[in-house]
Design a protein around this motif. Structure first.
Motif, PDB file in Angstrom:
ATOM      1  N   THR A 177       1.493   6.976  -6.628  1.00  0.00           N
ATOM      2  CA  THR A 177       0.342   7.947  -7.117  1.00  0.00           C
ATOM      3  C   THR A 177       0.824   9.484  -6.681  1.00  0.00           C
ATOM      4  O   THR A 177       0.493  10.413  -7.655  1.00  0.00           O
ATOM      5  N   GLU A 196       0.877  -1.103  -0.118  1.00  0.00           N
ATOM      6  CA  GLU A 196      -0.041  -0.281   0.076  1.00  0.00           C
ATOM      7  C   GLU A 196       0.832   1.530   0.047  1.00  0.00           C
ATOM      8  O   GLU A 196       0.598   2.337  -0.739  1.00  0.00           O
ATOM      9  N   ARG A 237       4.134   1.936 -16.211  1.00  0.00           N
ATOM     10  CA  ARG A 237       2.514   2.039 -16.174  1.00  0.00           C
ATOM     11  C   ARG A 237       1.756   2.753 -17.203  1.00  0.00           C
ATOM     12  O   ARG A 237       1.039   2.174 -17.431  1.00  0.00           O
ATOM     13  N   GLU A 271       2.054   1.896  -3.476  1.00  0.00           N
ATOM     14  CA  GLU A 271       1.109   2.303  -4.338  1.00  0.00           C
ATOM     15  C   GLU A 271       1.045   3.935  -4.104  1.00  0.00           C
ATOM     16  O   GLU A 271       0.926   4.785  -4.681  1.00  0.00           O
TER      17      GLU A 271
END
Length: 200
Positions: free
Chosen positions: A12, A5, A59, A8
């Motif tokens: 972000t 987490e 990504r 991520e």
């Protein structure tokens, strides 16, 4: 927060900063501060800003290529060109930050992942459309890769302009792109030549 987490979260936050400020103007300190962690946490997950940037770009590249590939479902060449143009505009609309990252910077120390190499990948995925159309019209399909690069470049540059303009609406932009590309394609000469010789 688990390690996955946290990873991520950092991706972000960094994605937003890279889109807003670019690679050079974004610091590890700023990424860490926004995530409310220490700098070593960023280094632990990514080895530094370059590693984090590479993950963000990878990504975005996958997202763009997947969007274009998934869009190509029609059988007729004209419809496939429409779908490819709309797919790129869809990506720009739904992933504006990602598109800004791709067009602004190239990954540090990498020849792949630059906007030019990404467009080349997209063109490679759609060149079969042109090759089939060239065969059908009695033109040399060996030229299809070159024309695919031209078409994708045209759509991408228009997309860069539309990213900020946002007018006209996306379907209208796609329709005009396809109008230029298709009507230009419909009048292709088998062996084009320049009407004047360039000066040496």
């Amino acid at each position: 927060m688990t390690s996955a987490e946290r990873r991520e979260q950092l991706i972000t936050i960094a994605r937003g900063l890279f889109a807003e400020k670019g690679f050079e103007a974004t610091s590890v300190e700023e990424i860490a501060a926004r995530a409310e962690v220490s700098k070593p946490v960023v280094y632990e997950h990514f080895g530094g800003k370059e590693g984090l940037y590479a993950v963000v770009v990878d990504r975005e590249v996958r997202s763009l290529l997947d969007t274009v590939t998934a869009s190509l479902t029609a059988g007729r060449a004209h419809e496939l060109v429409e779908q490819a143009a709309l797919a790129l505009l869809d990506y720009i609309e739904s992933s504006s930050d990602g598109f800004r990252i791709l067009v602004r910077d190239s990954p540090v120390g990498s020849a792949t992942g630059s906007f030019i190499s990404i467009l080349s990948d997209v063109a490679t995925r759609v060149e079969h459309i042109l090759a089939e159309e060239f065969k059908r019209r009695g033109l040399d399909p060996k030229n299809a890769p070159m024309y695919a690069q031209m078409l994708v470049g045209m759509v991408a540059l228009t997309g860069q302009w539309w990213l900020d303009a946002r007018k006209p609406k996306k379907p209208d932009v796609a329709a005009h792109l396809v109008n230029l590309a298709w009507n230009g394609l419909s009048g292709l000469e088998a062996k084009p030549t320049l009407s004047t010789r360039p000066h040496k």
